[in-house]
Design a protein around this motif. Structure first.
Motif, mmCIF file in Angstrom:
data_model
loop_
_atom_site.group_PDB
_atom_site.id
_atom_site.type_symbol
_atom_site.label_atom_id
_atom_site.label_comp_id
_atom_site.label_asym_id
_atom_site.label_seq_id
_atom_site.Cartn_x
_atom_site.Cartn_y
_atom_site.Cartn_z
ATOM 1 N N GLU A 106 36.426 57.575 23.848
ATOM 2 C CA GLU A 106 37.079 58.945 24.119
ATOM 3 C C GLU A 106 38.566 58.753 23.861
ATOM 4 O OE1 GLU A 106 36.126 62.975 24.586
ATOM 5 O OE2 GLU A 106 34.752 61.244 25.406
ATOM 6 N N GLN A 157 31.731 67.065 41.420
ATOM 7 C CA GLN A 157 31.007 65.765 42.250
ATOM 8 C C GLN A 157 30.018 66.316 43.173
ATOM 9 O OE1 GLN A 157 34.494 63.672 43.104
ATOM 10 N NE2 GLN A 157 34.504 62.436 41.510
ATOM 11 N N LYS A 176 37.127 68.942 40.070
ATOM 12 C CA LYS A 176 36.592 67.569 39.971
ATOM 13 C C LYS A 176 35.733 67.614 41.610
ATOM 14 C CE LYS A 176 38.296 63.390 41.779
ATOM 15 N NZ LYS A 176 39.558 62.396 41.928
ATOM 16 N N ARG A 177 36.315 68.055 42.765
ATOM 17 C CA ARG A 177 35.527 68.002 43.700
ATOM 18 C C ARG A 177 34.100 68.620 43.815
ATOM 19 N NH1 ARG A 177 40.325 68.384 46.453
ATOM 20 N NH2 ARG A 177 39.666 70.516 46.770
ATOM 21 N N ASP A 196 23.601 56.062 52.684
ATOM 22 C CA ASP A 196 24.626 56.841 52.265
ATOM 23 C C ASP A 196 24.578 58.419 52.367
ATOM 24 O OD1 ASP A 196 25.756 54.837 50.890
ATOM 25 O OD2 ASP A 196 24.446 54.655 49.176
ATOM 26 N N MET A 210 41.285 59.744 26.458
ATOM 27 C CA MET A 210 40.862 59.087 27.584
ATOM 28 C C MET A 210 41.576 57.620 27.574
ATOM 29 S SD MET A 210 39.324 59.481 30.483
ATOM 30 C CE MET A 210 39.327 58.454 31.822
ATOM 31 N N ASP A 219 25.405 59.132 55.747
ATOM 32 C CA ASP A 219 27.058 59.240 55.942
ATOM 33 C C ASP A 219 27.524 60.440 55.399
ATOM 34 O OD1 ASP A 219 29.942 58.477 55.488
ATOM 35 O OD2 ASP A 219 29.428 56.624 55.991
ATOM 36 N N ALA A 225 31.001 57.969 33.406
ATOM 37 C CA ALA A 225 31.049 59.351 33.795
ATOM 38 C C ALA A 225 29.993 59.607 34.562
ATOM 39 C CB ALA A 225 31.026 60.221 32.265
ATOM 40 N N LYS A 226 28.943 58.657 34.934
ATOM 41 C CA LYS A 226 27.819 59.051 35.474
ATOM 42 C C LYS A 226 27.606 58.988 36.704
ATOM 43 C CE LYS A 226 24.078 58.075 31.965
ATOM 44 N NZ LYS A 226 23.454 56.654 31.703
ATOM 45 N N ASN A 227 28.437 58.005 37.456
ATOM 46 C CA ASN A 227 28.697 58.034 38.750
ATOM 47 C C ASN A 227 27.250 57.457 39.455
ATOM 48 O OD1 ASN A 227 29.749 57.792 41.268
ATOM 49 N ND2 ASN A 227 29.950 59.907 41.861
ATOM 50 N N HIS A 250 36.042 61.155 53.157
ATOM 51 C CA HIS A 250 36.318 61.782 54.420
ATOM 52 C C HIS A 250 37.422 63.042 54.618
ATOM 53 C CE1 HIS A 250 34.544 58.165 55.887
ATOM 54 N NE2 HIS A 250 33.522 59.000 55.968
ATOM 55 N N LYS A 295 34.227 57.913 36.573
ATOM 56 C CA LYS A 295 35.225 59.397 36.215
ATOM 57 C C LYS A 295 34.847 60.512 36.905
ATOM 58 C CE LYS A 295 35.246 57.935 31.298
ATOM 59 N NZ LYS A 295 35.023 58.084 29.971
ATOM 60 N N PRO A 296 35.894 61.270 37.156
ATOM 61 C CA PRO A 296 37.367 61.057 36.856
ATOM 62 C C PRO A 296 37.950 60.351 37.820
ATOM 63 C CG PRO A 296 37.013 63.519 37.351
ATOM 64 C CD PRO A 296 35.552 62.787 37.517
ATOM 65 N N PHE A 297 38.933 59.534 37.525
ATOM 66 C CA PHE A 297 39.760 58.665 38.393
ATOM 67 C C PHE A 297 41.036 58.809 38.343
ATOM 68 C CE2 PHE A 297 38.474 56.085 34.681
ATOM 69 C CZ PHE A 297 39.574 56.005 34.279
ATOM 70 N N GLN A 301 32.667 65.540 33.443
ATOM 71 C CA GLN A 301 33.537 64.286 34.056
ATOM 72 C C GLN A 301 34.756 63.648 33.290
ATOM 73 O OE1 GLN A 301 33.066 64.278 37.143
ATOM 74 N NE2 GLN A 301 31.306 62.864 37.529
ATOM 75 N N THR A 302 34.408 63.463 31.914
ATOM 76 C CA THR A 302 35.301 63.056 31.057
ATOM 77 C C THR A 302 36.578 63.997 30.791
ATOM 78 O OG1 THR A 302 33.666 61.408 30.053
ATOM 79 C CG2 THR A 302 35.646 61.672 28.718
ATOM 80 N N ALA A 354 46.403 63.372 45.788
ATOM 81 C CA ALA A 354 45.060 63.597 45.889
ATOM 82 C C ALA A 354 44.475 61.989 45.831
ATOM 83 C CB ALA A 354 44.405 64.416 45.035
ATOM 84 N N LEU A 376 37.601 66.245 32.216
ATOM 85 C CA LEU A 376 38.599 66.303 33.670
ATOM 86 C C LEU A 376 39.320 65.120 34.003
ATOM 87 C CD1 LEU A 376 35.956 67.765 36.360
ATOM 88 C CD2 LEU A 376 38.389 68.526 36.098
ATOM 89 N N ALA A 377 38.667 64.057 33.610
ATOM 90 C CA ALA A 377 39.523 62.788 33.902
ATOM 91 C C ALA A 377 40.646 62.750 32.866
ATOM 92 C CB ALA A 377 38.534 61.602 33.499
ATOM 93 N N HIS A 437 27.801 66.021 34.335
ATOM 94 C CA HIS A 437 28.393 64.898 33.530
ATOM 95 C C HIS A 437 29.173 64.619 32.467
ATOM 96 C CE1 HIS A 437 24.602 62.195 35.408
ATOM 97 N NE2 HIS A 437 25.683 61.980 36.065
ATOM 98 N N LYS A 488 21.481 65.397 42.755
ATOM 99 C CA LYS A 488 20.702 64.056 42.782
ATOM 100 C C LYS A 488 19.958 63.815 44.162
ATOM 101 C CE LYS A 488 24.147 61.184 40.658
ATOM 102 N NZ LYS A 488 25.106 60.099 41.075
ATOM 103 N N GLU A 495 41.791 68.924 40.801
ATOM 104 C CA GLU A 495 41.219 68.065 41.764
ATOM 105 C C GLU A 495 39.948 68.854 42.560
ATOM 106 O OE1 GLU A 495 41.377 65.109 43.175
ATOM 107 O OE2 GLU A 495 42.915 64.616 41.517
ATOM 108 N N SER A 501 29.148 63.305 58.259
ATOM 109 C CA SER A 501 30.760 63.220 57.780
ATOM 110 C C SER A 501 30.791 64.864 57.236
ATOM 111 C CB SER A 501 31.126 62.766 56.276
ATOM 112 O OG SER A 501 30.916 61.364 56.539
#
Lengths: 226, 421
Positions: A9, B268, B264-265, B326, A12, B329, A81-83, A183, A102-104, B226-227, A173, B229-230, B223, B275, B261, B333
């Motif tokens: 990409e 996710q 992104k959240r 996981d 990226m 948690d 990107a799949k996490n 958390h 991603k995204p990081f 994600q890119t 962030a 966004l990144a 998915h 999932k 952000e 949380s």
């Protein structure tokens, strides 16, 4: 330090290269499987940032397999990107050093790259400095000059992250995510982060540390040696 | 009303109408037949008496019935000519019964030489009321017999013939879209049931496939996001590195980053939800909930201190639950995060572990609507940063982990996790 970024990409790739160059690394790139394979077989890198989901019949995992076959000891950070847990497990099984979804934040990537390089370059004597502040990573302790600098666990992590990314702007962030992980997930909590930074600043000042944590706009913080 | 009772009820009512009608018709048909044969008998007797009278004139003087069953009386030729044969029902005193009994009587005339005689021939008749009551009783027994037969038969038929129907219903009752387990259909000998099963199967297949497509779509969309966004976040981070930004630009940048952000959240969280619902967290093992909550207590201690919240934790028992670590948690949380977010400064949050339940209590002024609370994107606070997915995720995790997560209000908000029954 030589780093190879394998990412198809373009935008990226630009981002990652920009961030790495800012840290004075020698950066090379590959945007497809073949050129990646060619580069990893011809040269030795201190760290490879590898996007696992290349738009190709052969993906990043194949490159990892190839590396393993070539018996290369390059440190590899997988970016995906799949996490997905499967990718992570498969990648780490194939010898990758770290996994980043991603995204990081670029500061997070840099921290991971540095950690990989550090782990591979120095053994045991694992510390970083900023001004008269010294952080011993393996001991999880900090010193100002020769005096121990007492912090709690979270403060230590904040400090380590900022020192790792010294002279760079660290997004609030990114810092929150790195230190408090899942958390903390709301922008409401930025006051909270501000108060944590304020505490650290006060402690650094009291200990006469020659470092300064600046607030940059409303965006984040930057640690600089005075 | 059960199908069995419904059809039986119908039969009872229909039979109640049909049987009396049928009984009436039957009665008259029988009576007609009886009269017919009696009248034939009377006619036969008449001929016998007339031919006997030709030989024995004593018969002509037989004016009363007395010991015989006929009476003869001379009549004028005029009256005889007007006369036609008559069959009538009448009453006659019977010595044996000492009562008037119905008799059938034939009134006729005949000629002997120049004289005309009227003759009445009688025969004893079936007692009509006896016949009716006999018939009535028989019909009642018939009615009960039929009803009993139908009930038994109906019961048997419904229980047996309708078996595939009830089997299908039972399976449909427990069917869940999120559960991949299929409904088992077996061919039956009844075309209608096969048709029904095939139709249901087709309908379910379609629904499941649409559901899966939608789920897949959400996952793919998340998915694919994600890119970009990144890239966007990283570009803005690089921009922020420039020292040349003025305050106004920096503020724009800050807002853009904050919102990215948030996006992104959200993304996710949606991915995580899909999932969880896809059961992609297969690693199930024993999770020591006490240890986990103690760890989370530490993780959140900075925030709890910062908001000056009072945190109490009572462990009355050890809880070890089988679930994905996981997910455990994330669920706990989210519940703690939720409590922190919605407790006013200085408020109390308490977690209680009992033998089979874990409750999270926090102060709050009014009860919340449980039906909305766990819905996606339902936000209680006006907070821009909240994704509105935290409790939905906790609920989804509870569900896949065979736990139940419930809310109640007793002067404070109480969320309780218990093993699902």
């Amino acid at each position: 330090m030589k780093i190879l970024v394998i990412e198809d990409e373009a935008a990226m790739l630009d981002n990652i290269v920009d961030a790495l160059k800012g840290e004075q690394y020698l950066v090379e790139t590959a945007d497809n499987y073949d050129s990646a394979i060619q580069k990893v077989s011809d040269y030795q890198y201190d760290c490879i940032v590898l996007d696992i989901s290349l738009q190709n019949t052969r993906d990043g995992l194949d490159i990892l397999r190839e590396l393993k076959k070539l018996n290369k000891a390059d440190g590899v950070i997988i970016v995906s990107a799949k996490n997905s847990l499967d990718d992570k497990v498969a990648g780490l099984d194939l010898g990758a050093d770290d996994y980043l979804a991603k995204p990081f934040h670029l500061s997070e990537l840099l921290a991971r790259v540095k950690a990989v390089i550090r782990r591979r370059s120095f053994s045991g004597n694992d510390h970083i400095n900023a001004g008269n502040l010294k952080i011993d990573i393996s001991q999880q302790s900090a010193y100002v000059g020769e005096q121990p600098f007492i912090t709690n666990r979270k403060e230590f992590e904040v400090l380590l992250y900022l020192v790792t990314n010294k002279n760079r702007l660290v997004n609030r962030a990114a810092l929150a995510e790195h230190v408090w992980g899942d958390h903390i997930d709301s922008a409401d909590n930025f006051d909270f982060i501000y108060s944590q930074i304020k505490n650290i600043r006060k402690k650094l000042k009291d200990a006469k540390a020659l470092v300064d944590i600046q607030s940059i706009y409303g965006v984040g913080y930057k640690l600089q040696a005075e | 009303m059960k199908l069995l009772n419904y059809t039986s009820g119908y039969f009872l009512i229909v039979l109640m109408v049909i049987i009396p009608i049928w009984a009436g018709l039957f009665y008259y048909a029988m009576l007609d037949e009886v009269y017919d044969s009696m009248d034939d008998g009377l006619d036969n007797q008449r001929q016998l008496i007339i031919s006997k009278a030709a030989l024995d004139t004593a018969i002509l003087t037989h004016k009363d019935f007395e010991e015989g069953n006929y009476a003869v009386m001379p009549v004028s030729p005029n009256a005889a000519r007007k006369h036609t044969d008559l069959y009538i029902d009448t009453m006659m005193y019977m010595q044996n019964e000492k009562d008037f009994e119905p008799v059938r009587m034939l009134q006729t005339v005949f000629r002997k030489g120049e004289d005309y005689y009227q003759m009445r021939v009688i025969t004893s008749m079936v007692e009509e009321d006896d016949l009716v009551s006999e018939l009535g009783y028989s019909l009642m027994w018939l009615y009960f017999g039929l009803v009993a037969t139908i009930l038994v038969l109906n019961n048997f038929l419904l229980k047996n013939i309708w078996k595939p129907f009830y089997r299908l219903i039972r399976q449909l009752q427990t069917f869940k879209l999120t559960n991949i387990q299929q409904i088992k259909m077996s061919q039956t000998r009844v075309d209608e049931f096969n048709l029904m099963q095939n139709t249901v199967q087709l309908f379910l297949d379609n629904t499941v496939s649409v559901y899966n497509q939608q789920k897949q779509f959400i996952e793919n969309a998340s998915h694919e996001l994600q890119t970009p966004l990144a890239i966007a976040i990283n570009k803005l981070e690089l921009l922020a590195e420039h020292n040349s930004l003025g305050d106004a630009q920096a503020e724009l940048l800050e807002t853009a980053l904050d919102n990215l952000e948030r996006l992104k959240r959200l993304n996710q969280s949606l991915l995580l939800l899909s999932k969880i619902e896809n059961d992609q967290f297969e690693d199930v093992r024993e999770v020591n909930v006490n240890l986990l909550i103690n760890k989370l207590k530490d993780d959140f201690s900075d925030q709890i201190d910062f908001y000056k919240l009072v945190f109490t934790f009572s462990e009355q028992s050890q809880c070890i639950w089988r679930m994905n670590p996981d997910l455990a948690d994330i669920m706990f949380s989210n519940l703690i995060k939720n409590a922190i977010k919605h407790t006013p400064q200085g408020g109390i949050i308490s977690i209680k572990i009992k033998s089979s339940s874990i409750s999270f209590e926090n102060e709050g002024s009014a009860a919340l609507d449980e039906s909305l609370l766990f819905q996606r994107f339902h936000k209680i606070s006006k907070s821009e940063s909240s994704t509105g997915l935290g409790l939905a995720i906790a609920k989804a995790i509870a569900k896949v982990s065979l736990l139940s997560l419930n809310y109640r209000y007793e002067g404070k908000h109480i969320f309780t996790v218990t093993p699902a029954v």
